[in-house]
Design a protein around this motif. Structure first.
Motif, PDB file in Angstrom:
ATOM      1  N   GLN A  75       6.390   8.713   9.766  1.00 35.24           N
ATOM      2  CA  GLN A  75       6.353   8.327  11.176  1.00 35.24           C
ATOM      3  C   GLN A  75       7.221   9.225  12.044  1.00 35.24           C
ATOM      4  OE1 GLN A  75       6.895   6.266   8.630  1.00 35.24           O
ATOM      5  NE2 GLN A  75       5.616   4.452   8.802  1.00 35.24           N
ATOM      6  N   GLU A 216       5.736  -2.648  11.220  1.00 32.46           N
ATOM      7  CA  GLU A 216       4.658  -2.827  12.189  1.00 32.46           C
ATOM      8  C   GLU A 216       3.487  -1.892  11.909  1.00 32.46           C
ATOM      9  OE1 GLU A 216       6.554  -2.285  15.947  1.00 32.46           O
ATOM     10  OE2 GLU A 216       7.289  -4.358  16.042  1.00 32.46           O
ATOM     11  N   GLN A 217       3.760  -0.708  11.377  1.00 34.71           N
ATOM     12  CA  GLN A 217       2.698   0.245  11.090  1.00 34.71           C
ATOM     13  C   GLN A 217       1.993  -0.031   9.767  1.00 34.71           C
ATOM     14  OE1 GLN A 217       4.347   4.177  11.484  1.00 34.71           O
ATOM     15  NE2 GLN A 217       4.353   4.082  13.718  1.00 34.71           N
ATOM     16  N   ARG A 218       2.529  -0.979   8.992  1.00 34.79           N
ATOM     17  CA  ARG A 218       1.924  -1.329   7.711  1.00 34.79           C
ATOM     18  C   ARG A 218       1.649  -2.836   7.655  1.00 34.79           C
ATOM     19  NH1 ARG A 218       4.894   3.257   6.171  1.00 34.79           N
ATOM     20  NH2 ARG A 218       3.950   4.482   4.484  1.00 34.79           N
ATOM     21  N   ARG A 219       1.011  -3.323   8.663  1.00 29.99           N
ATOM     22  CA  ARG A 219       0.700  -4.758   8.710  1.00 29.99           C
ATOM     23  C   ARG A 219      -0.256  -5.132   7.578  1.00 29.99           C
ATOM     24  NH1 ARG A 219       2.475  -7.486  13.054  1.00 29.99           N
ATOM     25  NH2 ARG A 219       3.230  -6.280  14.856  1.00 29.99           N
TER      26      ARG A 219
END
Length: 262
Positions: A75, A216-219
């Motif tokens: 990220q 949050e990017q790997r929900r």
């Protein structure tokens, strides 16, 4: 004693000397030939050296030795990779990936120029803060605590933990905070993979911890993300280099692309 010669006589002598030089130009001795060839070689090497140094200063060529941790690097640094490659296509990037503790060792040994480390950074290194994020807890969606908006760390004392491998600097942050509130967690599993940790949490093996940005990017449909308080824990990523050591032009160019932490 030299007798006086009229000007016309001197002119005839000078003409004969100049004519003789034209017919028989000066020649180097064998020793002079060796010196001459060696001098030309040295001058050529000097030109090559100056050109190479100018290329390095101009970042037309060279190497950047970079160490990054698995957590958060995609990220934070993938966009920097793309920008750096576009600006400096002649610079080779040699990337190594380890947990922060191992990166400290290879940076200390001079095997890399820059390392992504979690703060607090050891005093022997200079550093630039890259990002700070609150650490959140990941809980299986089926667990009653997953419906909470925030949880105190002490409320998690009876639950098994899913942590990263021992070389990851996120672990000491979590374990030291647990000790501060009076318990030692039971560790059900350890992994070096974020996605596998999330799957273990979804399967109900235990709870996990991640910086909010990564969570949050790997929900995951089977996992809920809950804020953590008492204490609130923060993940600080920094880029570090050896204090007082030479920082290459390529490494400095990489640092210049990193925006200050927010």
């Amino acid at each position: 004693m030299v007798e006086h010669c009229p000007p016309s006589a001197w002119n005839r002598v000078r003409h004969r000397v100049e004519y003789a030089r034209d017919v028989h130009p000066p020649r180097l001795t064998p020793a002079g030939e060796i010196v001459h060839r060696r001098a030309l070689t040295l001058l050529a090497e000097q030109d090559d050296l100056l050109a190479e140094l100018n290329a390095l200063r101009g970042l037309q060529r060279g190497e950047l030795r970079l160490g990054l941790p698995p957590i958060g690097s995609s990220q934070l640094f993938a966009p920097v990779f793309a920008t750096f490659r576009a600006r400096y296509p002649g610079i080779d990037i040699r990337l190594v990936e380890h947990g922060s503790k191992r990166l400290e060792e290879v940076l200390r040994a001079g095997e890399i120029d820059l390392a992504g480390l979690l703060a607090p950074v050891p005093a022997e290194f200079d550093f630039k803060l890259v990002r700070q994020e609150p650490i959140v807890v990941l809980i299986a969606a089926s667990h009653p605590l997953s419906q909470a908006s925030e949880l105190e760390l002490a409320q998690l004392s009876a639950l098994p933990f899913v942590l990263f491998e021992s070389g990851f600097a996120l672990n000491p942050i979590i374990l030291e905070a647990c000790q501060q509130v009076g318990f030692t967690p039971h560790v059900a599993a350890r992994t070096s993979q974020i996605d596998f940790m999330i799957e273990l949490v979804a399967a109900g093996l235990g709870i996990g911890f991640l910086p909010r940005m990564m969570a949050e990017q790997r929900r995951h449909s089977g996992v809920r993300t809950v804020g953590l308080t008492a204490p609130a824990l923060t993940w600080h990523m920094a880029l570090a280099w050896r204090r007082g050591a030479y920082l290459s032009h390529a490494a400095q160019a990489w640092l210049d692309l990193i925006e200050p932490a927010r």
